[in-house]
Design an enzyme around this catalytic site. Structure first.
Site, PDB file in Angstrom:
ATOM      1  N   ALA A  18       0.797  -1.231   0.000  1.00  0.00           N
ATOM      2  CA  ALA A  18       0.000   0.000   0.000  1.00  0.00           C
ATOM      3  C   ALA A  18       0.826   1.277   0.000  1.00  0.00           C
ATOM      4  O   ALA A  18       0.272   2.365   0.083  1.00  0.00           O
ATOM      5  CB  ALA A  18      -0.928   0.006   1.216  1.00  0.00           C
ATOM      6  N   TYR A 159       7.810 -11.513 -14.211  1.00  0.00           N
ATOM      7  CA  TYR A 159       6.585 -10.874 -13.730  1.00  0.00           C
ATOM      8  C   TYR A 159       5.352 -11.599 -14.253  1.00  0.00           C
ATOM      9  O   TYR A 159       4.439 -11.947 -13.489  1.00  0.00           O
ATOM     10  CB  TYR A 159       6.579  -9.417 -14.189  1.00  0.00           C
ATOM     11  CG  TYR A 159       5.388  -8.617 -13.731  1.00  0.00           C
ATOM     12  CD1 TYR A 159       5.313  -8.107 -12.442  1.00  0.00           C
ATOM     13  CD2 TYR A 159       4.336  -8.326 -14.615  1.00  0.00           C
ATOM     14  CE1 TYR A 159       4.232  -7.353 -12.022  1.00  0.00           C
ATOM     15  CE2 TYR A 159       3.249  -7.572 -14.206  1.00  0.00           C
ATOM     16  CZ  TYR A 159       3.198  -7.087 -12.910  1.00  0.00           C
ATOM     17  OH  TYR A 159       2.118  -6.342 -12.510  1.00  0.00           O
TER      18      TYR A 159
END
Length: 277
Positions: A18, A159
């Site tokens: 976050a 990724y």
């Protein structure tokens, strides 16, 4: 299908990763809608800034530092939520890193770090969250993957592999979680303007600002959809692209990105494929 939708009165929302990007924007969006949001990342300073920015909103931000690659950290975060702040109602597992991979310069560390954060990091959060929600008999979990998980793209060997695994993980877990009263959703964004996507070395069609992505995710969390994907014109085009034969798929991706004509990462000129006999 489990139709539980977490609301502020149900308990705490928890977001990993976050401190920046989508996670940060979503934390502010949820706090503005009245949620008490626990935020986790390694950068305490950025989380503290996020907490201050949420002052005056209908909800609030709770800073719970932790490294998703450390399972003990995530157990401590969940224990803090449960014993100090309330029931966990909504969890969004968002932490991730993007390390571009070039086959000319393969580095084992790029794969190891990507798998540790993007894949094992989700597992480290998921295990205590499911255990907590199982006892409550309800909960909502969203896993942030990516449209790069649909099929291979240039520089995405590490990724994209983790994101493809997350897609399969969420799909597989849904069968059991539905029976437990826990709703699971899969978030597959297109290109969002974040520090991670700024590393991309090719054009990013339909790139959207991070606040727009947070609004799309918030709307999706309130919907009955398993998959939250946006912007749909782009993401559904990628879905269709991955249904094509590989020969056509690779040709179209090369054409769209201009990758075949780009210099190699080691500085040498691209090898021109020999014509088929």
């Amino acid at each position: 299908m489990n139709d539980f939708v977490a609301r502020p009165e149900h308990g705490i929302a928890w977001i990993s990763g976050a401190s920046s990007g989508i996670g940060r924007a979503l934390a502010l969006k949820l706090a503005s809608e009245g949620y008490k949001v626990a935020v986790t990342a390694r950068d305490h300073e950025k989380l503290a800034e996020l907490q201050s920015e949420a002052n005056g909103l209908a909800g609030s931000i709770i800073v719970l530092d932790g490294d998703v690659t450390n399972p003990e950290d995530m157990e401590h975060v969940l224990a803090s939520i449960e014993y100090e702040h309330g029931a966990l109602a909504l969890a969004v597992f968002n932490a991730g890193v993007y390390l571009p991979v070039h086959a000319e310069e393969l580095r084992r560390e790029d794969f190891e770090q990507s798998f540790a954060v993007n894949l094992q990091g989700v597992v480290n959060c998921l295990v205590p969250a499911v255990r907590h929600m199982k006892h409550k008999g309800q909960g909502q979990i969203a896993i942030v993957s990516s449209v790069t998980g649909y099929g291979g793209l240039p520089t995405g060997a590490a990724y994209g592999a983790t994101k493809a695994a997350l897609i399969n993980m969420a799909e597989s877990l849904k069968f059991d979680l539905d029976k437990m009263g826990i709703r699971i959703q899969l978030i597959n964004p297109g290109f969002v303007d974040t520090p991670a996507t700024r590393k991309n070395e090719f054009p990013m069609p339909s790139l959207i600002p991070v606040d727009e992505a947070a609004a799309e995710i918030y709307a999706g969390l309130k919907s009955k959809n398993f998959e939250i994907t946006f912007p749909k014109r782009f993401t559904y085009t990628l879905k269709a692209l991955n249904l094509m034969p590989y020969s056509l798929y690779f040709w179209l991706v090369n054409r769209a990105t201009g990758w075949q004509e780009r210099p190699r990462a080691d500085g040498r000129r691209p090898v021109t494929p020999s014509p088929a006999e």
